[in-house]
Design a protein around this motif. Sequence first.
Motif, short mmCIF file in Angstrom:
data_model
loop_
_atom_site.label_atom_id
_atom_site.label_comp_id
_atom_site.label_asym_id
_atom_site.label_seq_id
_atom_site.Cartn_x
_atom_site.Cartn_y
_atom_site.Cartn_z
N ALA A 59 0.59 -1.21 0.04
CA ALA A 59 0.05 0.07 0.02
C ALA A 59 0.85 1.26 -0.05
CB ALA A 59 -0.83 -0.09 1.07
N SER A 63 0.99 3.94 -2.97
CA SER A 63 0.32 5.35 -2.85
C SER A 63 1.23 6.46 -3.47
CB SER A 63 -0.14 5.35 -1.33
OG SER A 63 1.44 5.35 -0.68
N GLY A 67 -0.47 9.09 -6.21
CA GLY A 67 -0.20 10.55 -5.70
C GLY A 67 0.23 11.27 -6.80
N VAL A 95 -7.04 12.35 -4.02
CA VAL A 95 -6.45 11.44 -3.20
C VAL A 95 -7.09 10.91 -2.10
CG1 VAL A 95 -4.35 10.91 -1.96
CG2 VAL A 95 -4.07 12.01 -3.88
N SER A 100 -7.21 6.76 -2.20
CA SER A 100 -6.62 6.45 -1.06
C SER A 100 -7.59 5.03 -0.83
CB SER A 100 -6.61 7.26 0.11
OG SER A 100 -5.42 8.36 -0.05
N VAL A 103 -7.11 2.28 -3.47
CA VAL A 103 -5.76 1.68 -3.48
C VAL A 103 -5.67 0.69 -2.34
CG1 VAL A 103 -3.34 1.88 -2.77
CG2 VAL A 103 -4.54 3.35 -4.55
N THR A 104 -6.19 1.19 -1.16
CA THR A 104 -6.17 0.38 0.15
C THR A 104 -7.13 -0.88 0.12
OG1 THR A 104 -6.00 2.13 1.51
CG2 THR A 104 -6.76 0.32 2.71
N ASN A 159 -5.81 3.14 5.08
CA ASN A 159 -6.23 4.46 4.24
C ASN A 159 -5.67 6.05 4.83
OD1 ASN A 159 -8.44 5.72 2.44
ND2 ASN A 159 -8.98 6.82 4.31
N VAL A 162 -1.99 5.69 3.35
CA VAL A 162 -1.91 5.98 1.84
C VAL A 162 -2.45 7.30 1.73
CG1 VAL A 162 -3.02 5.29 -0.25
CG2 VAL A 162 -2.28 3.48 1.48
N SER A 163 -3.23 8.13 2.52
CA SER A 163 -3.67 9.69 2.30
C SER A 163 -2.65 10.39 2.36
CB SER A 163 -4.79 9.87 3.15
OG SER A 163 -6.07 9.16 2.69
N GLY A 166 0.18 9.48 0.01
CA GLY A 166 0.15 10.04 -1.86
C GLY A 166 -0.30 11.83 -1.61
#
Length: 265
Positions: A59, A63, A67, A95, A100, A103-104, A159, A162-163, A166
Motif C-alpha cells: 500500500a 500510494s 499521488g 487522493v 486512497s 488503493v487500500t 487509508n 495512504v492518504s 499520496g
Amino acid sequence: MAGGVTTRPADLIGGALREFGQLFAMGLDVFAGMFRRPFQVREFVQQFWFVASVSILPAALISIPFGAVITLQLGSLTEQIGAESFNGAASVLAVLQQASPIVTALVISGAAGAAICADLGSRTIREEISAMEVLGVSPLHRLMVPRVQATMLVAALLNGMVSVVGVCGGYFFNVVMQGGTPGAFLASFSALAHLPDLWVGTLKALVFGFLAGLVASYRGLRPSGGPKGVGDVVNQSVVITFLLLFFVNFVISLIYIQIVPPQEV
C-alpha cells in the motif's frame, strides 16, 4: 452446443442473483455477529496482524505513484486552462476521496483477501468446517467475523497512511517537477477542502474492508473440486471484490456529492 451442455442466459442470471442474495444474507449475519458475544479477540488479533503485515508495504509503495500521477495529470490540465492555483485542492481531494480508499481496498483484497479465501477453502475441503458445525461451533462467528473485522480496521488505518503518503508524493512532484508554488498548493487545499472529505474516505475504507473480508470468506467456504476448486474460488473472490468495490465507490461518491454541498472559494 454439440457434445456439451448449453447454458441459457436465464440460468446464468438466476445463478448470479442467487449468489448475490446469499452473499447479502451472509453479510447481514456477519454484521450482526460483530456485536454478539463471545468476542473472538485472539483470532481477531492474529488476523489483524496478518492482514496488516501483508498489506502495509504494498500500500505504501503504490500510494506514491498514485499521488504523483494524479498531481501530474491535474497539474498539466490546470496549466492548460490557467487554473494552476487550484492544483493542490484538486489533487489532494482526489487522493483523499477516491485514490486512497480504492488503493487500500485493492491491496487488501489482492494480498490478504486471497490468503483468507485460500485458508478457509483449505479448511472446507479438509472438512474442518463441517466438523465445527457438528460440534456446535458456528464457523461464521468463529472464523468469518474476526477476519472481516480485521480487514475493516486495517483498511481504515491503511487509508490514513495512504492518504498522507499520496498527498506528500503529490506535493513533492508538483513543486519539484512542475515548478509549482508550495504556498499556492497548500492555500488552495485549505480553501476548498473540508472535514467531510476526510470522513468520506474513511467511510469508504471501512465499507471496502468489510466487502473484501466478506467476499473472501464467502467464497472460501464454497470451494468445489478439491485443491483446484480452492484456486478457482480465490480468483473469483478477487474479481468479485474488485467489481463490488468500484460499484459501491460510485454509489457512495454519488450520495456524498448530493448530500454535502461544495466548499465555496
